[in-house]
Design an enzyme around this catalytic site. Sequence first.
Site, PDB file in Angstrom:
ATOM      1  N   LYS A  74       0.847  -1.198   0.000  1.00  0.00           N
ATOM      2  CA  LYS A  74       0.000   0.000   0.000  1.00  0.00           C
ATOM      3  C   LYS A  74       0.878   1.243   0.000  1.00  0.00           C
ATOM      4  O   LYS A  74       1.874   1.313   0.738  1.00  0.00           O
ATOM      5  CB  LYS A  74      -0.907  -0.017   1.232  1.00  0.00           C
ATOM      6  CG  LYS A  74      -1.949   1.099   1.274  1.00  0.00           C
ATOM      7  CD  LYS A  74      -2.852   0.938   2.491  1.00  0.00           C
ATOM      8  CE  LYS A  74      -3.916   2.021   2.562  1.00  0.00           C
ATOM      9  NZ  LYS A  74      -4.811   1.849   3.739  1.00  0.00           N
ATOM     10  N   SER A 149      -9.671   1.682   2.882  1.00  0.00           N
ATOM     11  CA  SER A 149      -8.863   2.450   1.961  1.00  0.00           C
ATOM     12  C   SER A 149      -7.801   1.621   1.230  1.00  0.00           C
ATOM     13  O   SER A 149      -7.164   2.093   0.292  1.00  0.00           O
ATOM     14  CB  SER A 149      -8.158   3.572   2.723  1.00  0.00           C
ATOM     15  OG  SER A 149      -7.276   3.047   3.710  1.00  0.00           O
ATOM     16  N   SER A 173      -9.872  -0.668   7.120  1.00  0.00           N
ATOM     17  CA  SER A 173      -9.320  -0.454   5.778  1.00  0.00           C
ATOM     18  C   SER A 173      -8.623  -1.659   5.169  1.00  0.00           C
ATOM     19  O   SER A 173      -8.289  -1.644   3.992  1.00  0.00           O
ATOM     20  CB  SER A 173      -8.358   0.735   5.796  1.00  0.00           C
ATOM     21  OG  SER A 173      -9.060   1.934   5.971  1.00  0.00           O
TER      22      SER A 173
END
Length: 459
Positions: A74, A149, A173
């Site tokens: 990420k 996210s 997330s």
Amino acid sequence: MNLLEKSKAIKNQEITALDSLEKFNQIIAKKNSNINAFVEINHEKAVEKANEIDMRIKNGEKVGKLAGMVIGIKSNINVEDFTISAASRTLENYLGSYDATVIARIKQEDGIIVGMTNMDEFAAGSSTETSFHGPTDNPAAPGHIPGGSSGGSAAAIAAKMCDLALGSDTGGSIRNPASHCGVMGFKPTYGAVSRQGLLDLSMSLDQIGPFAADTSGIAMMLDTIVGNDPKECTSIDWKVPNFSALLDENPEEALNGMKVGMVKQFQEVTDDHIVDIIEESIDKIGEMGAEVVELSFDYIDLCLPTYYLINYVEFFSATRKYDGRKYGHQIEEVCGDEVLRRIHMGSYISQQEFSGKYYKKALQARSLIRKEITKLLNGVDIIAGPTVPKLPHKLGDTLEPMEMYAYDVLTVIANLAGIPASSMKAGEVKGIPVGLQFQAKPLDDAKIVKAMAAFEKSS
């Protein structure tokens, strides 16, 4: 072949790390322009690492537990020489100058980092639509959001673009996109994994964790990233389990004798078609020998407002370093609407005249939530229930902020309480994956891994 078996095959020279990498690169080249899971790929560096691993194996040298595993990261986790943008124009030219602790540990175990994955800008979102790189599509339900996210990491696993991926989980997330994309995601106990090198959204809630297609991949990554870090103040010094070894202990029998809690309020706030899938899953857990007990949690309505008040204030504080002086642009001048909304709300709450009116009360509410969920967990081994209360919306649909925040109502509890939690696929509604969430007491991460492995074997 699960990921643990693939790892052994690479080490036994039945598969080469390079061949595995090239297959993923072909998939990325074919699919990523439509899915937008990866925002940066470094093919040359990955090939160099794969060749090195293959040569060491050929020469009989020792290699790490992740040798040959291809991994996406990420883009809010620092990786040296990769762009660490957190999917924001604020940091569009920020090149990582060091490795976060989790990245150093992955490299030490010979994981192959192939690239950086898409996300909601500064992790402020639940859909991966707020990225300045554009939205990510859901490979498991094309045309729908992948969740957020950490949607890029989940989508990369769902699209078979890599073996493993890392995300961060502030209020769901990791688990939210794992549910929507039909993959596995794990949020460890707060402090079990070092946060050093993570661009924080909310420092008292954030936790780094893995995505994988199967439990063995989750276990392998936990074996790598879990453990005390003297460089990080929230890091816990504890006796870390050997997560992969747990999978050798008759995993199909792990639920036999466990006491599994089902919280009725979790079902009450969840869409009926998802509840049906979850109830079928919990019935299956009972058939596998678990004792299923109904629990009551009376503070469900407190969870979202408590979470977002804390999130706003801590995010506002975290963003004060993005003033355009040292690196990047001034955040308020280039960020998107959701990031700006959280900055403004955090600023408002933080003002001196409101001190104690909101944030301190939110911390008090958080203590109450933690106390009550811990009380429930003291009577059971794990709690099972839905991960997300509704199906993912279609890309491009306009949701009001409170509608978007409602995705998080069942996942924020684990972050507020600091407990471990996971999501794995329970079934589908009209072809769209539905996630089953497990939660346990702090540092009972191993119980969740066992439950995941057992449920996986039964599916």
